[in-house]
Design a protein around this motif. Structure first.
Motif, PDB file in Angstrom:
ATOM      1  N   TYR A   1       0.843  -1.188   0.000  1.00  0.00           N
ATOM      2  CA  TYR A   1       0.000   0.000   0.000  1.00  0.00           C
ATOM      3  C   TYR A   1       0.883   1.245   0.000  1.00  0.00           C
ATOM      4  O   TYR A   1       1.841   1.339   0.787  1.00  0.00           O
ATOM      5  CB  TYR A   1      -0.853   0.061   1.266  1.00  0.00           C
ATOM      6  N   TYR A   2       0.545   2.220  -0.835  1.00  0.00           N
ATOM      7  CA  TYR A   2       1.086   3.568  -0.710  1.00  0.00           C
ATOM      8  C   TYR A   2      -0.008   4.462  -0.137  1.00  0.00           C
ATOM      9  O   TYR A   2      -1.170   4.391  -0.565  1.00  0.00           O
ATOM     10  CB  TYR A   2       1.575   4.086  -2.059  1.00  0.00           C
ATOM     11  N   ILE A   3       0.355   5.262   0.835  1.00  0.00           N
ATOM     12  CA  ILE A   3      -0.609   6.147   1.483  1.00  0.00           C
ATOM     13  C   ILE A   3      -0.829   7.345   0.557  1.00  0.00           C
ATOM     14  O   ILE A   3       0.045   8.212   0.427  1.00  0.00           O
ATOM     15  CB  ILE A   3      -0.122   6.609   2.868  1.00  0.00           C
ATOM     16  N   ASN A   4      -1.987   7.380  -0.072  1.00  0.00           N
ATOM     17  CA  ASN A   4      -2.304   8.462  -1.015  1.00  0.00           C
ATOM     18  C   ASN A   4      -2.851   9.698  -0.328  1.00  0.00           C
ATOM     19  O   ASN A   4      -2.619  10.818  -0.763  1.00  0.00           O
ATOM     20  CB  ASN A   4      -3.317   7.980  -2.060  1.00  0.00           C
TER      21      ASN A   4
ATOM     22  N   VAL B   1      -5.551   4.460   0.336  1.00  0.00           N
ATOM     23  CA  VAL B   1      -4.352   3.717  -0.046  1.00  0.00           C
ATOM     24  C   VAL B   1      -4.376   3.379  -1.534  1.00  0.00           C
ATOM     25  O   VAL B   1      -5.440   3.263  -2.146  1.00  0.00           O
ATOM     26  CB  VAL B   1      -4.204   2.421   0.782  1.00  0.00           C
TER      27      VAL B   1
ATOM     28  N   GLN C   1      -6.549   1.386   6.768  1.00  0.00           N
ATOM     29  CA  GLN C   1      -7.847   2.057   6.670  1.00  0.00           C
ATOM     30  C   GLN C   1      -8.722   1.825   7.888  1.00  0.00           C
ATOM     31  O   GLN C   1      -9.732   2.517   8.072  1.00  0.00           O
ATOM     32  CB  GLN C   1      -8.614   1.578   5.431  1.00  0.00           C
TER      33      GLN C   1
ATOM     34  N   ASN D   1       6.103   6.994   1.825  1.00  0.00           N
ATOM     35  CA  ASN D   1       4.649   6.769   1.892  1.00  0.00           C
ATOM     36  C   ASN D   1       4.259   5.308   1.647  1.00  0.00           C
ATOM     37  O   ASN D   1       3.073   5.020   1.477  1.00  0.00           O
ATOM     38  CB  ASN D   1       3.891   7.660   0.908  1.00  0.00           C
ATOM     39  N   ARG D   2       5.236   4.417   1.612  1.00  0.00           N
ATOM     40  CA  ARG D   2       4.890   2.998   1.449  1.00  0.00           C
ATOM     41  C   ARG D   2       4.687   2.375   2.824  1.00  0.00           C
ATOM     42  O   ARG D   2       5.593   2.344   3.651  1.00  0.00           O
ATOM     43  CB  ARG D   2       5.979   2.241   0.685  1.00  0.00           C
ATOM     44  N   TYR D   3       3.488   1.888   3.044  1.00  0.00           N
ATOM     45  CA  TYR D   3       3.168   1.209   4.296  1.00  0.00           C
ATOM     46  C   TYR D   3       4.025  -0.047   4.400  1.00  0.00           C
ATOM     47  O   TYR D   3       4.046  -0.864   3.476  1.00  0.00           O
ATOM     48  CB  TYR D   3       1.670   0.880   4.284  1.00  0.00           C
TER      49      TYR D   3
END
Length: 579
Positions: free
Chosen positions: A430-433, A453, A486, A563-565
């Motif tokens: 996931y990248y946090i958008n 995400v 989320q 920003n990568r979870y």
């Protein structure tokens, strides 16, 4: 002979006094201090072989968390109790020590059951005397300004000023870690966390918050709504304490209607729901006399014991079915919303509300007239539906650096495996958008919410000792609701992973201008993406710095971890070399 008679009477009087609680000895106006409560339970355990006082871990105050166990079979090993197919009822008191009814009621209940030798055969009763030990030492008679007694009581915050009923996921306090050790060692089927309410005035001494029925596993929800809650209401009606759902008014007074309470996992009963335990928060009313609040709590706890004993076999079967279903469940709700279109009528015993001039400001103020009781029908909204759902992966992979997350998973009986060797693994990251972050601290954190995400398929390098969590366990809800960013109370939302939101490398614009020009010359796709972005966004087309940054972030120079979870999803069941 006369001296012997007097001595006998004195001995009898001392023993009778010793068996009374501080609450009873005070004329039912005082609550037990921590020292008095523990000494009382130590005396009970010393006198009665069916009671044992245990300690677990420590708290922020430096004292261990105590657990009184009442076992008719005199077996105090949780594994042996589980093998005997007995139920476990866990009662937690003093999470807010200014709401102490459960502290005193539990002391009397334990004594009365032991003294009468009436412990249930198929239920082991576990009692945490005072959970927030820290706050119980911070005693006054003023911190709960609206409350009618007792004479003195503890403070809501613990010694780090945490509200422990917001700490069941983030576990900033040692108290929370000790509680989770107790909970996951004993694995109760029914959990009761005693409280006192604030808010509107009405006729009821006791209100009740059950685990939110729509969040609970269906087999447990059916038993909760069709059997357990109705029978608790019936029992309390017979005992002279009719109940009502917790009065969570949508307006200033209850006549406007009430809604159900949606407890996220930060709360005690939200946490226990993740483990398929049916939980309750009984809330006595702050304005009723303290002796009535204690008596109502005592009688409610008595009702729990009788119903759980009666339904012990069924409760055990339901818990097993729920665990098996959750282990196989594929879709999980991680956020909820109230269905505002589904409403039903609820008989309610209140007091007439009105307005009168304030003696402080002169403006109109609300008041309730206790000389004007009424019974009316009000509206209740108590249907919750999933707002956000996720499909579980085969497993989550957690780099071993995130040791605090791994430790909490272990504390919650989650089965973990570890990579034996370094390996490149195809995962979904996931990248946090996007996200929102609170502008003020809440319980020591700047809480995230509304997380968006962007899932990306990647092959990432993992190393020996990195942790693999397969989502095929009874604890799947705990796994998913803490590891999916989320989710309302995910570890991400509680700031466990905030360091990944920082960019560690950047560029000098005057140097990267030449690099970017060469990139656009060599990569027609990148050039087309830039031109498309310019055409779609006039403000972007005017911003030279934004265009340079766009080229940078779409190039190999941009760090892939920004920003990568860091918890990845294994979506294909590939064979891994695991310890």
């Amino acid at each position: 002979m006369k001296k012997f008679f007097i001595l006998t009477l004195l001995t009898f009087a001392v023993n009778a006094w010793a068996q009374k609680t501080p609450f009873e000895n005070s004329g039912k106006t005082e609550t037990a201090t921590y020292g008095a409560a523990i000494a009382y339970y130590e005396a009970l355990a010393a006198k009665y072989p069916k009671a044992r006082l245990l300690t677990y871990g420590t708290t922020d105050f430096g004292k261990p968390l105590h657990l009184l166990v009442l076992s008719d079979s005199k077996i105090f090993d949780p594994l042996a109790i589980s093998k005997e197919n007995k139920r476990v009822l866990l009662i937690n008191n003093g999470i807010h020590p200014g709401e102490p009814e459960g502290i005193d009621a539990s002391m009397m209940l334990a004594r009365d059951l032991l003294k009468a030798d009436k412990l249930p055969k198929d239920v082991v009763i576990c009692i945490i005397p005072i959970y927030n030990i820290d706050g119980s030492f911070n005693r006054s008679s003023t911190s709960r300004a609206n409350q009618n007694g007792p004479v003195a009581y503890g403070f809501r915050g613990n010694s780090k000023n945490y509200d422990l009923n917001r700490d069941f996921i983030k576990t900033d306090s040692k108290n929370s870690a000790a509680f989770q050790l107790i909970y996951n060692t004993w694995q109760p089927e029914i959990f009761v966390d005693t409280h006192t309410s604030n808010g509107a005035d009405y006729q009821y001494v006791m209100t009740l918050i059950p685990t939110q029925k729509d969040k609970l596993n269906p087999v447990l929800s059916k038993y909760l709504t069709q059997t357990l809650v109705p029978d608790l209401y019936s029992a309390m009606e017979q005992k002279g304490y009719p109940m009502i759902p917790y009065v969570n008014s949508i307006g200033e007074t209850p006549e406007t209607g009430i809604t159900g309470f949606i407890e996220s996992p930060r709360y005690s009963t939200g946490y226990t729901t993740l483990h398929n335990t049916i939980g309750f928060m009984p809330e006595t009313h702050m304005l009723k006399s303290y002796h009535l609040r204690v008596d109502a709590t005592y009688k409610l706890l008595e009702a729990y014991v009788k119903i759980v004993e009666r339904d012990a076999k069924l409760i055990g079967e339901n818990k097993l079915k729920a665990d098996q279903a959750v282990a196989q469940q594929k879709t999980f709700a991680v956020d909820w919303k109230l269905n505002e279109s589904e409403v039903h009528d609820l008989p309610f015993k209140g007091f007439e509300a009105g307005q009168k001039p304030s003696a402080v400001s002169g403006a109109d103020r609300l008041y309730y007239d206790r000389t004007k009781p009424y019974t009316r029908t009000i509206k209740e909204w108590n249907k919750f539906e999933p707002l956000t759902t996720v499909e579980k992966p085969v497993a989550y992979i957690i780099p071993k650096a995130w040791d605090r997350v791994i430790a909490l998973l272990k504390l919650n009986n989650v089965k973990l495996a570890a990579l034996k060797t370094d390996a490149k693994i195809a995962v979904e990251s996931y990248y946090i958008n996007d996200l929102k972050t609170s502008s003020r601290p809440y319980e020591g954190h700047y809480l995230h919410s509304a997380v968006k995400v962007r899932p990306v398929k990647q092959t990432l390098q993992y190393y020996t000792g990195d942790v693999v969590v397969y989502v095929n366990q009874p604890g799947n809800r705990y796994i998913v609701e803490t590891l999916e960013p989320q989710a309302t109370d995910s570890f991400f939302n509680w700031n466990f992973f905030d360091s990944v939101l920082d960019q560690k490398e950047h560029y000098s614009a005057y140097v990267f201008e030449d690099t970017a020009a060469q990139l656009l010359k060599n990569d027609s796709n990148l050039k087309a993406k830039l031109e498309a972005k310019r055409a779609a966004d006039p403000e972007f087309a005017k911003n030279a710095a934004a265009q340079l940054d766009f080229v940078y972030k779409n190039s190999d120079y941009y760090e892939k971890t920004h920003n990568r979870y860091p918890v990845a999803r294994l979506v294909t069941d590939v064979k891994l070399d695991l310890k």
